[in-house]
Design a protein around this motif. Sequence first.
Motif, short mmCIF file in Angstrom:
data_model
loop_
_atom_site.label_atom_id
_atom_site.label_comp_id
_atom_site.label_asym_id
_atom_site.label_seq_id
_atom_site.Cartn_x
_atom_site.Cartn_y
_atom_site.Cartn_z
N CYS A 91 29.52 -50.04 -0.55
CA CYS A 91 30.54 -50.53 -1.38
C CYS A 91 30.29 -51.89 -1.92
CB CYS A 91 31.82 -50.58 -0.69
SG CYS A 91 32.49 -48.55 -0.37
N GLU A 92 29.40 -52.70 -1.46
CA GLU A 92 29.12 -53.89 -1.75
C GLU A 92 27.85 -53.79 -2.75
OE1 GLU A 92 29.88 -53.37 1.49
OE2 GLU A 92 31.76 -53.85 0.95
N GLY A 93 27.31 -52.65 -2.93
CA GLY A 93 26.08 -52.66 -3.70
C GLY A 93 24.75 -52.82 -3.21
N ASP A 94 24.81 -52.63 -1.47
CA ASP A 94 23.50 -52.58 -0.99
C ASP A 94 22.59 -51.64 -1.43
OD1 ASP A 94 21.40 -52.52 0.80
OD2 ASP A 94 22.68 -52.58 2.45
N PRO A 95 21.46 -51.78 -1.92
CA PRO A 95 20.55 -50.82 -2.48
C PRO A 95 19.76 -49.97 -1.46
CG PRO A 95 19.59 -52.91 -2.54
CD PRO A 95 20.78 -53.29 -2.30
N GLU A 96 19.70 -50.27 -0.15
CA GLU A 96 19.24 -49.48 0.93
C GLU A 96 20.56 -48.36 1.20
OE1 GLU A 96 17.83 -51.80 4.05
OE2 GLU A 96 16.12 -52.71 2.97
N ALA A 97 21.55 -48.75 1.25
CA ALA A 97 22.79 -47.90 1.73
C ALA A 97 22.87 -46.97 0.55
CB ALA A 97 24.00 -48.61 1.82
N GLU A 98 22.78 -47.22 -0.81
CA GLU A 98 22.88 -46.33 -1.86
C GLU A 98 21.58 -45.44 -1.78
OE1 GLU A 98 23.97 -44.24 -5.19
OE2 GLU A 98 25.13 -46.20 -4.14
N ALA A 99 20.47 -45.98 -1.64
CA ALA A 99 19.17 -44.91 -1.35
C ALA A 99 19.48 -43.87 -0.01
CB ALA A 99 18.28 -45.56 -0.90
N ARG A 100 20.00 -44.31 0.98
CA ARG A 100 20.22 -43.56 2.07
C ARG A 100 21.24 -42.27 1.40
NH1 ARG A 100 20.20 -48.24 5.13
NH2 ARG A 100 22.63 -48.25 5.09
N MET A 101 22.48 -42.73 1.05
CA MET A 101 23.46 -41.92 0.70
C MET A 101 23.12 -40.89 -0.30
SD MET A 101 27.45 -42.19 -0.66
CE MET A 101 28.10 -42.94 0.72
N GLU A 102 22.22 -41.42 -1.29
CA GLU A 102 21.63 -40.67 -2.51
C GLU A 102 20.66 -39.48 -1.71
OE1 GLU A 102 22.01 -39.69 -5.64
OE2 GLU A 102 24.05 -41.03 -5.38
N ALA A 103 19.93 -40.08 -1.17
CA ALA A 103 19.03 -39.14 -0.30
C ALA A 103 19.77 -37.98 0.45
CB ALA A 103 17.87 -40.00 0.50
N ASP A 104 20.54 -38.44 1.20
CA ASP A 104 21.50 -37.19 2.09
C ASP A 104 21.95 -36.34 1.13
OD1 ASP A 104 20.02 -38.30 4.41
OD2 ASP A 104 22.18 -39.25 4.81
N LEU A 105 22.50 -36.67 -0.17
CA LEU A 105 23.55 -35.91 -0.85
C LEU A 105 22.47 -35.27 -1.81
CD1 LEU A 105 26.27 -38.24 -1.98
CD2 LEU A 105 26.42 -36.67 -0.20
N GLU A 106 21.30 -35.57 -1.97
CA GLU A 106 20.46 -34.55 -2.67
C GLU A 106 19.94 -33.45 -1.69
OE1 GLU A 106 19.21 -34.25 -5.79
OE2 GLU A 106 21.01 -35.64 -6.02
N ARG A 107 19.76 -33.68 -0.53
CA ARG A 107 19.61 -32.56 0.42
C ARG A 107 20.61 -31.46 0.42
NH1 ARG A 107 16.12 -29.31 2.14
NH2 ARG A 107 16.14 -28.74 4.23
N ILE A 108 21.77 -32.24 0.52
CA ILE A 108 22.98 -31.22 0.68
C ILE A 108 22.99 -30.63 -0.48
CG2 ILE A 108 25.50 -31.26 0.83
CD1 ILE A 108 24.51 -31.83 3.33
N ARG A 109 22.77 -31.07 -1.60
CA ARG A 109 22.92 -30.30 -2.91
C ARG A 109 21.68 -29.19 -2.90
NH1 ARG A 109 23.67 -31.83 -8.24
NH2 ARG A 109 23.94 -33.91 -7.66
N ALA A 110 20.53 -29.44 -2.01
CA ALA A 110 19.51 -28.55 -2.34
C ALA A 110 19.63 -27.42 -1.20
CB ALA A 110 17.98 -29.11 -1.73
N LEU A 111 20.49 -27.83 -0.21
CA LEU A 111 20.64 -26.59 0.81
C LEU A 111 21.95 -25.89 0.41
CD1 LEU A 111 20.90 -29.03 4.26
CD2 LEU A 111 19.05 -27.25 3.58
N ALA A 112 22.83 -26.41 -0.65
CA ALA A 112 23.93 -25.68 -1.13
C ALA A 112 23.41 -24.55 -1.86
CB ALA A 112 24.80 -26.48 -2.06
N SER A 113 22.29 -24.69 -2.44
CA SER A 113 21.68 -23.49 -3.17
C SER A 113 21.43 -22.31 -2.50
CB SER A 113 20.37 -24.04 -4.07
OG SER A 113 19.40 -24.35 -3.30
N ASP A 114 21.22 -22.45 -1.02
CA ASP A 114 20.68 -21.12 -0.10
C ASP A 114 22.03 -20.23 -0.50
OD1 ASP A 114 21.11 -19.54 2.46
OD2 ASP A 114 19.32 -20.62 2.60
N PRO A 115 21.49 -18.80 -0.67
CA PRO A 115 22.78 -17.88 -0.84
C PRO A 115 23.86 -17.73 0.15
CG PRO A 115 20.44 -16.85 -1.15
CD PRO A 115 20.37 -18.27 -0.69
N LYS A 116 23.65 -18.28 1.42
CA LYS A 116 24.49 -18.14 2.42
C LYS A 116 25.27 -19.40 2.59
CE LYS A 116 24.52 -14.99 5.60
NZ LYS A 116 24.33 -14.17 7.00
#
Length: 300
Positions: A91-116
């Motif tokens: 929330c303070e614009g830390d680029p490392e924190a942003e990168a961590r959240m983006e990476a985790d949410l991209e992984r969740i996005r990929a997992l969400a494509s599973d049929p189950k």
Amino acid sequence: MHFFGDRPRGLMNGADMLFDAHTHLNFEKYTEEERRELASEIEASEVGYIIDVADCVASAEQALADAAAYPWCYAAVGIHPDHAACYRGICEGDPEAEARMEADLERIRALASDPKAMAIGEIGLDFYYGKDDRDEQQELFRRQIRLANELRMPIMIHSRDAHQLTLDILKEEGAFSDERISWFPGRPGPDARVQMHCYSGSPELAEEYVKLGATISLGGPITFKNGKKAAEVARQIPIGYLLSETDAPYMAPEPLRGRPNKSPYIEHIVRRMAVLKGMDYDEAARILTENGLRFFGIEK
């Protein structure tokens, strides 16, 4: 939509099999042997369907492994507010924190494509114990609602000591928008496919949620002697807007309170819900199972 194959078990006195709409077979402290034993207990019970709910990337991966192993198991993938501290500084614009959240949410996005993978969850807010990561929780929550909207998936909400803010954020992020409701037909009233998991708010707030298009999910607390508020919610909300859940291994119902919870204990919750609704148990079980199938888009 997903097909659920025939199972070599009889129905309970002619009723549909039970639906555990929120549980954690993927619990990180289980050994693989313990997880297999729990799966065997589920298979020997009258539980026909479970939603194995994630709280982080690793548990989302385990939930999908469980879903691949067992035809009665489906997954929800998401990041619980308890993990928001991992992104401190975002929330303070830390680029490392942003990168961590983006990476985790991209992984969740990929997992969400599973049929189950049937939902994004569990996500939300938890301000119990005076946590100091409230800003990070809200940012994580908002981004996952947006992801669920982008993917047109149901959302499973965790809200503890943050009832009004949870509602405000859901509204602000379009979780109850007319567009979202249009994606999920099939219920007499509006259906935004938002599950208020282990709901602990007031009956009045529950009624407001239902009018907006949410579904109220109830578990062990409706069986507790001090669970009067949860019981009143069960009485007041029409059964077509309710789901049954265990939240296992947490929140075991009476008469098993104090033990690790298990999906087969859902029977005690459904029996109590039937009493509170003044309904026959088999009828309550049938409706709650139909509600779960519709909510998660699972074909019987």
